[in-house]
Design a protein around this motif. Structure first.
Motif, mmCIF file in Angstrom:
data_model
loop_
_atom_site.group_PDB
_atom_site.id
_atom_site.type_symbol
_atom_site.label_atom_id
_atom_site.label_comp_id
_atom_site.label_asym_id
_atom_site.label_seq_id
_atom_site.Cartn_x
_atom_site.Cartn_y
_atom_site.Cartn_z
ATOM 1 N N PHE A 84 0.827 -1.208 0.000
ATOM 2 C CA PHE A 84 0.000 0.000 0.000
ATOM 3 C C PHE A 84 0.861 1.257 0.000
ATOM 4 O O PHE A 84 0.580 2.228 -0.699
ATOM 5 C CB PHE A 84 -0.939 -0.008 1.219
ATOM 6 C CG PHE A 84 -2.237 0.668 0.921
ATOM 7 C CD1 PHE A 84 -3.212 0.022 0.183
ATOM 8 C CD2 PHE A 84 -2.474 1.966 1.338
ATOM 9 C CE1 PHE A 84 -4.402 0.654 -0.129
ATOM 10 C CE2 PHE A 84 -3.668 2.605 1.030
ATOM 11 C CZ PHE A 84 -4.634 1.944 0.295
ATOM 12 N N ARG A 87 2.601 1.537 -3.445
ATOM 13 C CA ARG A 87 1.677 1.831 -4.546
ATOM 14 C C ARG A 87 1.029 3.214 -4.407
ATOM 15 O O ARG A 87 0.870 3.936 -5.380
ATOM 16 C CB ARG A 87 0.617 0.717 -4.598
ATOM 17 C CG ARG A 87 -0.533 0.919 -5.556
ATOM 18 C CD ARG A 87 -0.107 0.981 -7.015
ATOM 19 N NE ARG A 87 -1.286 1.164 -7.844
ATOM 20 C CZ ARG A 87 -1.838 2.343 -8.124
ATOM 21 N NH1 ARG A 87 -1.294 3.455 -7.666
ATOM 22 N NH2 ARG A 87 -2.921 2.409 -8.879
ATOM 23 N N PHE A 88 0.627 3.583 -3.180
ATOM 24 C CA PHE A 88 -0.153 4.821 -3.013
ATOM 25 C C PHE A 88 0.541 5.867 -2.128
ATOM 26 O O PHE A 88 0.010 6.969 -1.954
ATOM 27 C CB PHE A 88 -1.528 4.505 -2.398
ATOM 28 C CG PHE A 88 -2.362 3.573 -3.226
ATOM 29 C CD1 PHE A 88 -2.900 3.991 -4.446
ATOM 30 C CD2 PHE A 88 -2.619 2.283 -2.798
ATOM 31 C CE1 PHE A 88 -3.684 3.129 -5.211
ATOM 32 C CE2 PHE A 88 -3.400 1.413 -3.571
ATOM 33 C CZ PHE A 88 -3.926 1.841 -4.771
ATOM 34 N N HIS A 206 -14.853 2.606 0.343
ATOM 35 C CA HIS A 206 -14.457 2.688 -1.061
ATOM 36 C C HIS A 206 -13.999 1.332 -1.576
ATOM 37 O O HIS A 206 -13.014 0.756 -1.084
ATOM 38 C CB HIS A 206 -13.333 3.727 -1.256
ATOM 39 C CG HIS A 206 -12.954 3.869 -2.698
ATOM 40 N ND1 HIS A 206 -11.660 3.835 -3.149
ATOM 41 C CD2 HIS A 206 -13.740 4.010 -3.801
ATOM 42 C CE1 HIS A 206 -11.665 3.959 -4.468
ATOM 43 N NE2 HIS A 206 -12.902 4.069 -4.886
ATOM 44 N N ALA A 208 -12.139 -0.606 -4.105
ATOM 45 C CA ALA A 208 -11.058 -0.273 -5.047
ATOM 46 C C ALA A 208 -10.546 -1.526 -5.766
ATOM 47 O O ALA A 208 -9.351 -1.667 -6.013
ATOM 48 C CB ALA A 208 -9.940 0.429 -4.291
ATOM 49 N N THR A 211 -8.115 -0.953 -9.042
ATOM 50 C CA THR A 211 -7.065 0.089 -9.154
ATOM 51 C C THR A 211 -5.867 -0.354 -9.994
ATOM 52 O O THR A 211 -5.174 0.493 -10.559
ATOM 53 C CB THR A 211 -6.510 0.514 -7.773
ATOM 54 O OG1 THR A 211 -6.117 -0.648 -7.077
ATOM 55 C CG2 THR A 211 -7.496 1.349 -6.985
ATOM 56 N N GLU A 212 -5.615 -1.655 -10.075
ATOM 57 C CA GLU A 212 -4.401 -2.095 -10.804
ATOM 58 C C GLU A 212 -4.663 -2.386 -12.271
ATOM 59 O O GLU A 212 -3.738 -2.660 -13.021
ATOM 60 C CB GLU A 212 -3.785 -3.318 -10.108
ATOM 61 C CG GLU A 212 -3.480 -3.084 -8.643
ATOM 62 C CD GLU A 212 -2.878 -1.708 -8.376
ATOM 63 O OE1 GLU A 212 -1.738 -1.477 -8.800
ATOM 64 O OE2 GLU A 212 -3.555 -0.859 -7.751
ATOM 65 N N SER A 222 -5.698 5.975 -4.537
ATOM 66 C CA SER A 222 -6.473 5.424 -3.425
ATOM 67 C C SER A 222 -7.250 6.576 -2.803
ATOM 68 O O SER A 222 -6.741 7.694 -2.696
ATOM 69 C CB SER A 222 -5.525 4.827 -2.385
ATOM 70 O OG SER A 222 -6.189 4.718 -1.142
ATOM 71 N N GLU A 225 -5.504 8.462 0.016
ATOM 72 C CA GLU A 225 -4.452 9.460 -0.218
ATOM 73 C C GLU A 225 -4.874 10.856 0.256
ATOM 74 O O GLU A 225 -4.037 11.723 0.475
ATOM 75 C CB GLU A 225 -4.096 9.522 -1.720
ATOM 76 C CG GLU A 225 -3.306 8.314 -2.189
ATOM 77 C CD GLU A 225 -3.085 8.306 -3.701
ATOM 78 O OE1 GLU A 225 -2.910 9.383 -4.288
ATOM 79 O OE2 GLU A 225 -3.115 7.209 -4.282
ATOM 80 N N GLU A 235 -10.950 1.243 2.756
ATOM 81 C CA GLU A 235 -10.860 0.923 1.328
ATOM 82 C C GLU A 235 -10.709 -0.591 1.175
ATOM 83 O O GLU A 235 -9.948 -1.225 1.905
ATOM 84 C CB GLU A 235 -9.669 1.653 0.705
ATOM 85 C CG GLU A 235 -9.642 1.558 -0.808
ATOM 86 C CD GLU A 235 -8.760 2.634 -1.410
ATOM 87 O OE1 GLU A 235 -9.293 3.680 -1.811
ATOM 88 O OE2 GLU A 235 -7.534 2.417 -1.488
ATOM 89 N N HIS A 237 -9.691 -3.808 -1.161
ATOM 90 C CA HIS A 237 -8.887 -4.226 -2.317
ATOM 91 C C HIS A 237 -9.024 -5.728 -2.524
ATOM 92 O O HIS A 237 -9.389 -6.456 -1.606
ATOM 93 C CB HIS A 237 -7.420 -3.846 -2.092
ATOM 94 C CG HIS A 237 -7.173 -2.386 -2.286
ATOM 95 N ND1 HIS A 237 -6.681 -1.856 -3.453
ATOM 96 C CD2 HIS A 237 -7.410 -1.335 -1.466
ATOM 97 C CE1 HIS A 237 -6.602 -0.535 -3.335
ATOM 98 N NE2 HIS A 237 -7.033 -0.188 -2.139
#
Ligand SMILES: Cc1ncc(COP(=O)(O)O)c(C=O)c1O
Length: 388
Positions: A84, A87-88, A206, A208, A211-212, A222, A225, A235, A237
């Motif tokens: 995480f 990535r974000f 959320h 998500a 996202t990828e 994200s 953020e 969130e 995933h």
């Protein structure tokens, strides 16, 4: 034979809109028609080898045969937290701000049980993944649907929510990159959501999951953020689409500690966590180099371009999506979503009618790019032979 009355919550389930479609599909298959199924959002690509190998090794280890910890193995939560941040650029504590899930659907479905009481309202986008509404209903809550319209780039208009609804609203579901519209949301929108949630004490959930799966160098953000997001939300995933692991059932939620605890309390009373061998495979997926994700994105980019160009040649109105493997196609004048779906089905091409995701989805059909390019070409060819 005793007839057992079903519980009210089951009786209240909305009608299954795909029943007729399923019946026709079965009938066509029985007649030997070659069906190209662009209806389901389930990757046709295999899980990468290194993940399968990790699972094989983990299977041999008897430690992994026992009940797992409810919230997830420490190594998995650690891997999630590091992924995480990489990535974000957002830090989440592996001990208190991460929980493993038996697929993100499981967590999304359980969350309302932790935070919704009868009389509470959940703000739910429409069209949307059906779980948000059904889980709210199972928890005894009311859904208020926020229409996603093309003129708002398929983002909900928060200003349009009546104050009486806001007063009872406890939770808001969002999903970007979006299924079924394939729309994306940027920082500006998430910022607006966080300020709205702070002002009205609404918990944001959320989803998500996509996202990828994003194209042309676009990196979906994200929701976490945004400053203050962790105070109001969670969130969700999923490893399902990112690593072609839909059948494995593994995902995670990250964010606000109290919300993670609430979700965890429901889960620990209902399920017993993710099979450890699958968690070990998940750790491999998140920590290994991510070239398999890049390859997956390249495959869908080529399919997206082929299909968008083909549909445009036929005269359909369709945007080239920045993310997700869905195309959200405006249907030609004179048709409903159901009528166009039936017309395409007669040529052996299965699409999903947009209204199946909620009334504001009427006027659209959704295509999932989950077939090889040769099959997509064949689908375009068949559509070219239809006069609309
Ligand atoms: C928007 C959205 N959220 C969540 C999920 C569930 O994914 P998972 O396999 O992690 O349960 C899906 C699956 O199609 C989805 O489309």
């Amino acid at each position: 034979m005793t007839v057992f009355e079903k519980a009210e919550r089951l009786k209240k389930l909305p009608p299954y809109l795909f029943k007729e479609l399923d019946r026709k599909k079965t009938e066509l298959r029985a007649r030997g028609v070659d069906i190209i199924d662009l209806g389901v959002g389930d990757p046709d690509l295999p899980t990468p080898d290194h993940i399968i190998e990790a699972m094989k090794d983990a299977l041999e280890n008897p430690d992994n045969h026992r009940y797992p910890s409810y919230s997830g193995m420490n190594d998995l939560k650690d891997a999630v937290s590091k992924w995480f941040e990489r990535r974000f650029g957002v830090q989440v504590s592996p001990e208190t701000e991460v929980v493993s899930l038996i697929g993100s659907k499981e967590g999304l479905a359980h969350l309302p049980l932790a935070f919704i009481d009868p009389g509470d309202v959940a703000l739910i986008p429409s069209p949307a993944y059906p779980v948000y509404h059904i889980a709210t209903m199972f928890a005894g809550g009311e859904s208020f649907f926020m229409p996603l319209k093309s003129e708002n780039n398929f983002l909900p208009d928060l200003e349009a929510i009546p104050s009486e609804v806001i007063r009872h609203a406890k939770l808001m579901f969002l999903n970007y990159p979006n299924n079924p519209t394939s729309a994306v949301a940027g920082h500006g929108f998430f910022e607006q959501v966080v300020r709205f949630a702070e002002k009205h004490s609404i918990l944001v959930c959320h989803d998500a999951a996509y996202t990828e799966m994003a194209f042309d160098g676009y990196r979906p953000p994200s929701f976490l953020e945004v400053d203050g997001a962790k105070d109001v939300g969670l969130e969700f995933h999923s490893l399902s689409k990112t690593y072609n692991m839909t059948g494995w059932r593994i995902g995670f939620a990250v964010g606000n500690q109290a919300l993670i605890e609430g979700l965890g309390a429901i889960k620990s009373n209902i399920d017993s966590g993710v099979f450890q061998a699958i968690q070990v495979a998940g750790i491999k997926a998140l920590t290994h180099d991510q070239s398999c994700v890049k390859e997956m994105v390249e495959v869908y980019t080529r399919r997206r371009d082929l299909m968008v160009n083909g549909l445009k040649e036929i005269g359909f109105e369709v945007e080239s999506p920045k993310a997700t493997f869905y195309l959200w196609i405006k249907i030609p004048k004179g048709y409903t979503s159901a009528q166009l779906t039936t017309k395409l089905l007669e040529k052996g091409v299965v699409v999903t009618p947009g209204n199946g995701f909620g009334e504001p989805g009427e006027g659209y059909v959704r295509i999932a790019l989950t077939q090889k390019r040769s099959r997509l070409e064949e689908a375009v060819q068949r559509m070219k032979n239809i006069t609309f």
